[in-house]
Design a protein around this motif. Structure first.
Motif, mmCIF file in Angstrom:
data_model
loop_
_atom_site.group_PDB
_atom_site.id
_atom_site.type_symbol
_atom_site.label_atom_id
_atom_site.label_comp_id
_atom_site.label_asym_id
_atom_site.label_seq_id
_atom_site.Cartn_x
_atom_site.Cartn_y
_atom_site.Cartn_z
ATOM 1 N N MET A 70 -4.762 1.217 -9.561
ATOM 2 C CA MET A 70 -4.242 0.933 -8.218
ATOM 3 C C MET A 70 -4.362 -0.548 -7.848
ATOM 4 O O MET A 70 -3.683 -1.018 -6.947
ATOM 5 C CB MET A 70 -4.970 1.780 -7.174
ATOM 6 C CG MET A 70 -4.570 3.239 -7.183
ATOM 7 S SD MET A 70 -2.824 3.532 -6.756
ATOM 8 C CE MET A 70 -2.067 3.593 -8.381
ATOM 9 N N VAL B 238 -6.495 -2.183 -6.109
ATOM 10 C CA VAL B 238 -6.593 -2.109 -4.648
ATOM 11 C C VAL B 238 -6.905 -3.447 -3.998
ATOM 12 O O VAL B 238 -6.608 -3.656 -2.829
ATOM 13 C CB VAL B 238 -7.638 -1.059 -4.225
ATOM 14 C CG1 VAL B 238 -7.156 0.346 -4.535
ATOM 15 C CG2 VAL B 238 -8.981 -1.335 -4.883
ATOM 16 N N ARG C 174 1.591 1.712 -3.540
ATOM 17 C CA ARG C 174 0.407 2.266 -4.212
ATOM 18 C C ARG C 174 0.270 3.751 -3.914
ATOM 19 O O ARG C 174 -0.127 4.542 -4.780
ATOM 20 C CB ARG C 174 -0.850 1.527 -3.748
ATOM 21 C CG ARG C 174 -1.004 0.106 -4.255
ATOM 22 C CD ARG C 174 -2.356 -0.468 -3.858
ATOM 23 N NE ARG C 174 -2.535 -1.813 -4.368
ATOM 24 C CZ ARG C 174 -2.274 -2.922 -3.682
ATOM 25 N NH1 ARG C 174 -1.816 -2.820 -2.430
ATOM 26 N NH2 ARG C 174 -2.454 -4.116 -4.213
ATOM 27 N N ASP D 214 0.820 -1.210 0.000
ATOM 28 C CA ASP D 214 0.000 0.000 0.000
ATOM 29 C C ASP D 214 0.856 1.264 0.000
ATOM 30 O O ASP D 214 0.452 2.293 -0.549
ATOM 31 C CB ASP D 214 -0.955 -0.002 1.192
ATOM 32 C CG ASP D 214 -2.179 -0.872 0.942
ATOM 33 O OD1 ASP D 214 -2.558 -1.046 -0.236
ATOM 34 O OD2 ASP D 214 -2.763 -1.384 1.919
ATOM 35 N N GLY E 16 0.234 6.237 -6.691
ATOM 36 C CA GLY E 16 -1.046 6.918 -6.809
ATOM 37 C C GLY E 16 -0.906 8.422 -6.796
ATOM 38 O O GLY E 16 -1.630 9.132 -7.507
#
Length: 351
Positions: A347, A349, A227, A224, A231
């Protein structure tokens, strides 16, 4: 084992019932509540509180004491949801609640296996963690208006981007439990977006993590964090690309819709768009977006800080007629939604 000294404990006044049958102690916080309610609510509490009567049990003010490992903050919010007036009241979106409070309730409901409370908290958070493009929010607003709408008028969950690490980690913890994921990808993406905003505001969070309301430090996983870095770059680029797509769509579609919208200038607005696309937009906006914020992906162009001079209120009237301005605003809205969808897709996710 024996009598517990209460002098160093904080009794939570509204969770200290004179007719309570058991005392819970979380850290330095104490609660006197009804054992039967907790046993009926949670199989985990049923096991924890299945204490055989023994002279070795800790007691306080004539009641058996159960020590629990949760923070006083989390247990206070959870017990308030259970006893005052009950977690079902959280269904009503008109009752505002702060994110730290709701996160406490969800964390405890998940730990103590209270599925109905989990479902209610997940639903409430899922409503809050949605892109504003998918709400009734008017898009010609600034960042404060976006946040106010989501905090009060939409799901009534007050959220500070500084809590983004906690939000994302909690969603992942809930989704990792047995069964299908409870939080959709769009909610995870919004939480990740807020992580980007938080890191932009305070880059030290990448190394130090972000503290919860009870002092526990939340750190993102390596995946993350990656990311978040990637991002941030994508969001900054999208602030620029979203405008560029809308200008291109206007130019390419002008020959079709100019008669439908009754442009009084005929080809005049198209020619102006070509000039701005070829010169002003590709120079000023490209230079400006790098100084803006990742949060601008949710903010109407003229409200961004700094806003490209091309999109000031006076500039609209100088280079576009009224019907074309309205059409371009529509195309810009569509481009903003598309840009957000691209962010969610890029992303990955849920991986």
């Amino acid at each position: 084992m024996g009598h517990v000294d209460s002098s160093n404990l904080h009794k939570v006044e509204d969770l200290w019932y004179e007719d309570g049958t058991i005392i819970l102690i979380a850290g330095t916080v104490a609660f006197c509540v009804h054992k039967g309610v907790l046993v009926a609510l949670s199989p985990i509490f049923r096991d924890i509180l299945a204490l055989p009567k023994s002279p070795n049990n800790d007691t306080m003010e004539g009641r058996v004491v159960a020590h629990i490992t949760d923070s006083g903050f989390d247990m206070t919010n959870f017990l308030r949801a259970v006893f005052r007036p009950g977690y079902k009241s959280l269904v009503r979106d008109t009752q505002q609640v702060s994110f730290p409070e709701l996160a406490s309730i969800l964390r405890m409901a998940h730990k103590y296996d209270v599925p109905e409370a989990v479902a209610i908290a997940v639903d409430r958070l899922s409503q809050r963690f949605c892109a504003p493009f998918h709400t009734s929010l008017g898009r010609q607003v600034d960042w404060d208006d976006v946040q106010k709408h989501l905090d009060t008028a939409h799901a009534s969950v007050a959220f500070d981007p500084a809590d983004a690490f906690e939000a994302l980690n909690l969603m992942r913890r809930i989704n990792a439990a047995t069964g299908p994921p409870r939080f959709p990808d769009r909610a995870l993406a919004v939480a990740l977006f807020y992580c980007c905003v938080a890191v932009e505001q305070n880059p030290r969070l990448v190394r130090s993590g972000a503290p919860r309301a009870d002092g526990t430090v939340e750190e993102l996983s390596d995946a993350d964090l990656e990311r978040c870095v990637r991002g941030t770059a994508l969001l900054r680029q999208e602030v620029y690309d979203g405008v560029s797509r809308a200008l291109m769509a206007f130019q390419d579609g002008y020959g079709v819709f100019k008669h439908q919208i009754k442009c009084p200038r005929q080809n005049g607005c198209q020619e102006d768009i070509k000039i701005h696309l070829a010169y002003v937009q590709l120079t000023e906006c490209e230079r400006t977006w790098g100084r803006g914020s990742v949060r601008d992906v949710w903010v109407w162009v003229a409200k961004r800080q700094p806003a490209p001079g091309l999109f000031g209120a006076e500039a609209w009237q100088k280079w576009m007629c009224g019907p074309c301005k309205k059409k371009f605003e529509q195309l810009l809205e569509e481009s903003m939604v598309k840009g957000w969808d691209l962010f969610v897709a890029n992303m990955s996710v849920s991986d």
